[in-house]
Enzyme design. Structure first.
Site, PDB file in Angstrom:
ATOM      1  N   HIS A   1      -4.191  -2.134  -8.108  1.00  0.00           N
ATOM      2  CA  HIS A   1      -4.965  -2.405  -6.919  1.00  0.00           C
ATOM      3  C   HIS A   1      -3.958  -3.208  -6.155  1.00  0.00           C
ATOM      4  CE1 HIS A   1      -8.068  -3.969  -4.296  1.00  0.00           C
ATOM      5  NE2 HIS A   1      -7.314  -5.327  -4.383  1.00  0.00           N
TER       6      HIS A   1
ATOM      7  N   ARG B   1       0.946  -1.153  -0.028  1.00  0.00           N
ATOM      8  CA  ARG B   1      -0.106  -0.003  -0.076  1.00  0.00           C
ATOM      9  C   ARG B   1       0.873   1.295   0.000  1.00  0.00           C
ATOM     10  NH1 ARG B   1      -5.161  -1.051   0.013  1.00  0.00           N
ATOM     11  NH2 ARG B   1      -5.968   1.008   1.007  1.00  0.00           N
TER      12      ARG B   1
ATOM     13  N   ASN C   1      -6.055   4.182 -11.853  1.00  0.00           N
ATOM     14  CA  ASN C   1      -5.053   4.634 -10.802  1.00  0.00           C
ATOM     15  C   ASN C   1      -4.096   3.208 -10.810  1.00  0.00           C
ATOM     16  OD1 ASN C   1      -6.469   2.570  -9.591  1.00  0.00           O
ATOM     17  ND2 ASN C   1      -6.662   3.611  -7.463  1.00  0.00           N
TER      18      ASN C   1
HETATM   19  P1  CMP Z   1      -9.014  -0.130  -5.836  1.00  0.00           P
HETATM   20  O1  CMP Z   1      -7.905  -0.196  -5.020  1.00  0.00           O
HETATM   21  O2  CMP Z   1      -8.768  -0.902  -7.180  1.00  0.00           O
HETATM   22  O3  CMP Z   1     -10.239  -0.124  -5.233  1.00  0.00           O
HETATM   23  C1  CMP Z   1     -11.422   0.313  -5.757  1.00  0.00           C
HETATM   24  C2  CMP Z   1     -11.375   1.153  -6.973  1.00  0.00           C
HETATM   25  O4  CMP Z   1     -12.463   2.130  -7.361  1.00  0.00           O
HETATM   26  C3  CMP Z   1     -10.206   2.040  -6.734  1.00  0.00           C
HETATM   27  O5  CMP Z   1      -8.951   1.508  -6.496  1.00  0.00           O
HETATM   28  C4  CMP Z   1     -10.406   3.151  -7.763  1.00  0.00           C
HETATM   29  O6  CMP Z   1      -9.729   2.555  -8.928  1.00  0.00           O
HETATM   30  C5  CMP Z   1     -12.060   3.162  -7.987  1.00  0.00           C
HETATM   31  N1  CMP Z   1     -12.536   4.305  -7.813  1.00  0.00           N
HETATM   32  C6  CMP Z   1     -12.964   5.059  -8.631  1.00  0.00           C
HETATM   33  N2  CMP Z   1     -13.476   6.082  -8.223  1.00  0.00           N
HETATM   34  C7  CMP Z   1     -13.360   5.917  -6.846  1.00  0.00           C
HETATM   35  C8  CMP Z   1     -13.551   6.889  -5.558  1.00  0.00           C
HETATM   36  N3  CMP Z   1     -14.326   8.107  -5.793  1.00  0.00           N
HETATM   37  N4  CMP Z   1     -13.305   6.535  -4.521  1.00  0.00           N
HETATM   38  C9  CMP Z   1     -12.445   5.367  -4.327  1.00  0.00           C
HETATM   39  N5  CMP Z   1     -12.149   4.620  -5.402  1.00  0.00           N
HETATM   40  C10 CMP Z   1     -12.615   4.855  -6.637  1.00  0.00           C
END
Ligand code: CMP
Length: 138
Positions: free
Chosen positions: A115, A85, A112
């Site tokens: 994960h 993380r 992003n």
């Molecule tokens: P991840 O760690 O894969 O877990 C959930 C995913 O939702 C997160 O990364 C982001 O890519 C996506 N996401 C899109 N919009 C949001 C938001 N507003 N808040 C949190 N996650 C989001």
């Protein structure tokens, strides 16, 4: 030693950044002990992100995660979950620290790049969705 589950997301595989992401992971001392490139089905993405199904971004998240192949991985290290993380950086790349994967590569909060599991318990659940024990070779 502990494990975490990682996904290199479609925004990164599309830009041919798998190796670049893996270089950051390995430089941080995490070992890639299982890895495969797969195209997620809608059902797989919906199940994986089931915890977010009531969130407004759920539909877009599933669409993005199934748009292109992903690379699923098991990473091993001491304290693998918090270590990865820290290496990933904040979910929103605008808030990610310098040198983190998301600061280096992410396009937006949705795209992003990676994960990572948020707890040891979820790591075990997520790993089991994609790998058998025989496929994980430390
Ligand atoms: P991840 O760690 O894969 O877990 C959930 C995913 O939702 C997160 O990364 C982001 O890519 C996506 N996401 C899109 N919009 C949001 C938001 N507003 N808040 C949190 N996650 C989001």
């Amino acid at each position: 030693m502990s494990r975490t589950f990682s996904i290199i997301k479609p925004d990164a595989t599309r830009r041919n950044l798998t190796g670049a992401v893996n270089a950051v992971i390995e430089a941080a001392g995490l070992r890639i002990v299982a890895q495969k490139r797969v195209k997620l089905s809608t059902a797989q993405a919906e199940a994986f992100y089931g915890v977010h199904k009531e969130r407004p971004f759920f539909g877009e998240l599933v669409k993005q995660m199934t748009a292109e192949p992903v690379v699923v991985q098991v990473l091993e290290a001491d304290d693998a979950v918090p270590k990865y993380r820290a290496v990933m950086g904040a979910t929103n790349p605008e808030q990610a620290d310098e040198g983190t994967i998301r600061k280096l590569f992410a396009l937006s909060i949705g795209e992003n790049s990676v994960h990572g599991s948020d707890s040891d318990e979820n790591a075990a659940i997520e790993i089991a969705q994609f790998f058998t024990e025989e496929e994980i070779v430390g």
